[in-house]
Design a protein around this motif. Structure first.
Motif, short mmCIF file in Angstrom:
data_model
loop_
_atom_site.label_atom_id
_atom_site.label_comp_id
_atom_site.label_asym_id
_atom_site.label_seq_id
_atom_site.Cartn_x
_atom_site.Cartn_y
_atom_site.Cartn_z
N ALA A 93 0.84 -1.19 0.00
CA ALA A 93 0.00 0.00 0.00
C ALA A 93 0.88 1.24 0.00
CB ALA A 93 -0.90 0.00 1.23
N LEU A 94 0.47 2.23 -0.74
CA LEU A 94 1.19 3.49 -0.81
C LEU A 94 0.22 4.58 -0.40
CD1 LEU A 94 3.96 4.62 -1.54
CD2 LEU A 94 3.10 5.00 -3.85
N GLN A 152 5.37 11.69 9.21
CA GLN A 152 5.02 10.91 10.40
C GLN A 152 3.54 11.06 10.76
OE1 GLN A 152 6.46 8.55 12.24
NE2 GLN A 152 8.18 8.64 10.83
N THR A 153 3.04 12.29 10.79
CA THR A 153 1.66 12.50 11.24
C THR A 153 0.62 12.09 10.21
OG1 THR A 153 1.71 14.82 10.56
CG2 THR A 153 2.27 14.35 12.86
N GLU A 154 0.88 12.36 8.93
CA GLU A 154 -0.10 12.05 7.89
C GLU A 154 -0.01 10.62 7.38
OE1 GLU A 154 -1.78 14.11 5.02
OE2 GLU A 154 -1.90 15.98 6.10
N LEU A 155 1.22 10.10 7.28
CA LEU A 155 1.40 8.81 6.63
C LEU A 155 1.97 7.74 7.56
CD1 LEU A 155 2.85 10.17 3.27
CD2 LEU A 155 0.49 9.56 3.79
N ASN A 156 2.32 8.14 8.77
CA ASN A 156 2.87 7.20 9.76
C ASN A 156 4.12 6.47 9.24
OD1 ASN A 156 2.84 6.11 12.32
ND2 ASN A 156 1.69 4.30 11.68
N THR A 157 4.97 7.22 8.55
CA THR A 157 6.19 6.66 8.00
C THR A 157 7.22 7.76 7.83
OG1 THR A 157 7.07 5.18 6.30
CG2 THR A 157 5.55 6.90 5.54
N THR A 158 8.38 7.41 7.33
CA THR A 158 9.42 8.39 7.04
C THR A 158 9.48 8.66 5.55
OG1 THR A 158 11.14 6.73 6.74
CG2 THR A 158 10.81 7.57 9.00
N SER A 180 12.11 8.39 3.57
CA SER A 180 12.85 7.34 2.87
C SER A 180 12.04 6.05 2.77
CB SER A 180 14.21 7.08 3.52
OG SER A 180 14.05 6.69 4.86
N ALA A 181 11.27 5.71 3.80
CA ALA A 181 10.43 4.50 3.75
C ALA A 181 9.32 4.67 2.71
CB ALA A 181 9.85 4.20 5.12
N TRP A 182 8.71 5.86 2.65
CA TRP A 182 7.65 6.10 1.67
C TRP A 182 8.21 6.03 0.26
CZ3 TRP A 182 6.04 8.93 -2.42
CH2 TRP A 182 4.68 8.90 -2.73
N ARG A 183 9.37 6.66 0.05
CA ARG A 183 9.99 6.64 -1.28
C ARG A 183 10.33 5.20 -1.69
NH1 ARG A 183 15.10 10.28 -2.53
NH2 ARG A 183 15.88 9.15 -0.72
N GLN A 184 10.84 4.41 -0.76
CA GLN A 184 11.15 3.02 -1.08
C GLN A 184 9.89 2.25 -1.45
OE1 GLN A 184 13.76 0.83 1.52
NE2 GLN A 184 13.00 -1.12 0.78
N GLN A 185 8.80 2.49 -0.73
CA GLN A 185 7.53 1.81 -1.04
C GLN A 185 7.03 2.22 -2.43
OE1 GLN A 185 6.57 -0.50 1.19
NE2 GLN A 185 5.16 -1.19 -0.37
N ALA A 186 7.20 3.49 -2.78
CA ALA A 186 6.82 3.96 -4.12
C ALA A 186 7.67 3.24 -5.17
CB ALA A 186 6.99 5.47 -4.23
N ARG A 187 8.96 3.11 -4.89
CA ARG A 187 9.85 2.42 -5.83
C ARG A 187 9.47 0.95 -5.97
NH1 ARG A 187 15.70 5.15 -4.19
NH2 ARG A 187 15.36 7.06 -5.38
N LEU A 188 9.14 0.32 -4.85
CA LEU A 188 8.72 -1.09 -4.91
C LEU A 188 7.45 -1.26 -5.72
CD1 LEU A 188 9.43 -2.18 -1.23
CD2 LEU A 188 10.53 -3.12 -3.28
N SER A 189 6.50 -0.36 -5.55
CA SER A 189 5.25 -0.42 -6.33
C SER A 189 5.54 -0.32 -7.81
CB SER A 189 4.30 0.70 -5.90
OG SER A 189 3.89 0.53 -4.58
N HIS A 190 6.40 0.61 -8.18
CA HIS A 190 6.77 0.76 -9.59
C HIS A 190 7.55 -0.46 -10.08
CE1 HIS A 190 5.50 4.76 -10.88
NE2 HIS A 190 5.60 5.10 -9.62
N ALA A 191 8.42 -0.99 -9.23
CA ALA A 191 9.22 -2.16 -9.62
C ALA A 191 8.31 -3.34 -9.94
CB ALA A 191 10.19 -2.54 -8.50
N ASP A 197 3.40 13.54 -5.04
CA ASP A 197 3.06 13.52 -6.46
C ASP A 197 4.31 13.65 -7.33
OD1 ASP A 197 0.34 13.18 -5.98
OD2 ASP A 197 -0.14 15.32 -6.23
N ALA A 198 5.23 14.54 -6.93
CA ALA A 198 6.48 14.74 -7.67
C ALA A 198 7.33 13.47 -7.63
CB ALA A 198 7.25 15.93 -7.12
N LEU A 199 7.36 12.81 -6.48
CA LEU A 199 8.12 11.56 -6.37
C LEU A 199 7.53 10.46 -7.24
CD1 LEU A 199 9.03 11.37 -2.58
CD2 LEU A 199 10.63 11.38 -4.49
N LEU A 200 6.22 10.41 -7.34
CA LEU A 200 5.59 9.41 -8.19
C LEU A 200 5.84 9.70 -9.67
CD1 LEU A 200 2.21 8.75 -6.35
CD2 LEU A 200 4.23 7.27 -6.47
#
Length: 186
Positions: A71-72, A116-122, A124-135, A85-88
């Motif tokens: 999930a992203l 942290q407050t909106e997405l409960n993550t960091t 770098s962790a969010w960016r990695q999850q975005a990369r995994l989704s694209h991968a 959006d820019a990262l995606l």
């Protein structure tokens, strides 16, 4: 979801206990589960003994399927949304959070707090999850590993493969092989 997907809706009796949690989750679909779903989607008759047996086996497979965290989450706060959006748009970007803070017009600290407050993550962790989704999308479409690694910002396929294996428990090649069944798209 990114890219092309094949969707099958399965309605399972709510009285059956499937898995540990009643929450919506993403499951790793085994080749057996994929074939059962395909067979049931072609024609279904609830009175058929064979199809009932397939349903029973499918319920068993769902119960033992590994849950995947793909999930992203997306933020609602405008500055953080602009960053995500820019990262995606450029998932391979190597800009740091400080770089993005200057571009977005917010402090690095503010963006870190918003992650942290909106997405409960960091960040770098969010960016990695975005990369995994694209991968997953790119690999499923047959994109060569070097192209996937390069587009996702990795210096070589070994670095990408290590990250992918840490996240999914299999190498990108193994992942691709389990999804390459004749006549099926993932």
């Amino acid at each position: 979801m990114l890219g092309s997907v094949e969707y099958h809706a399965l309605f399972v009796d709510g009285t059956l206990h499937i898995g540990a949690t009643p929450r919506c989750s993403v499951l790793d679909v085994s080749p057996l589960m994929r074939e059962i779903i395909q067979a049931l989607s072609e024609s279904y008759s609830p009175d058929s003994r064979r199809q009932q047996m397939m349903m029973d086996l499918l319920v068993e497979e769902i119960s033992s399927a590994e849950k995947r965290s793909v999930a992203l989450p997306m933020p609602s706060e405008r500055r953080l949304r602009a960053l995500c959006d820019a990262l995606l748009e450029d998932v391979g970007s190597t800009h740091s959070l400080a770089d993005w803070a200057r571009k977005i017009g917010a402090s690095e600290r503010t963006l870190a707090r918003l992650f942290q407050t909106e997405l409960n993550t960091t960040f770098s962790a969010w960016r990695q999850q975005a990369r995994l989704s694209h991968a997953v999308d790119m690999i499923s479409r047959g994109t060569p590993m070097l192209t996937v690694a390069t587009e996702l910002g990795y210096s070589d396929t070994a670095a990408f493969s290590t990250m992918f294996k840490r996240a999914f428990g299999s190498t990108p090649s193994q992942f691709k092989a389990t999804r390459a069944l004749p006549g099926h798209q993932v």
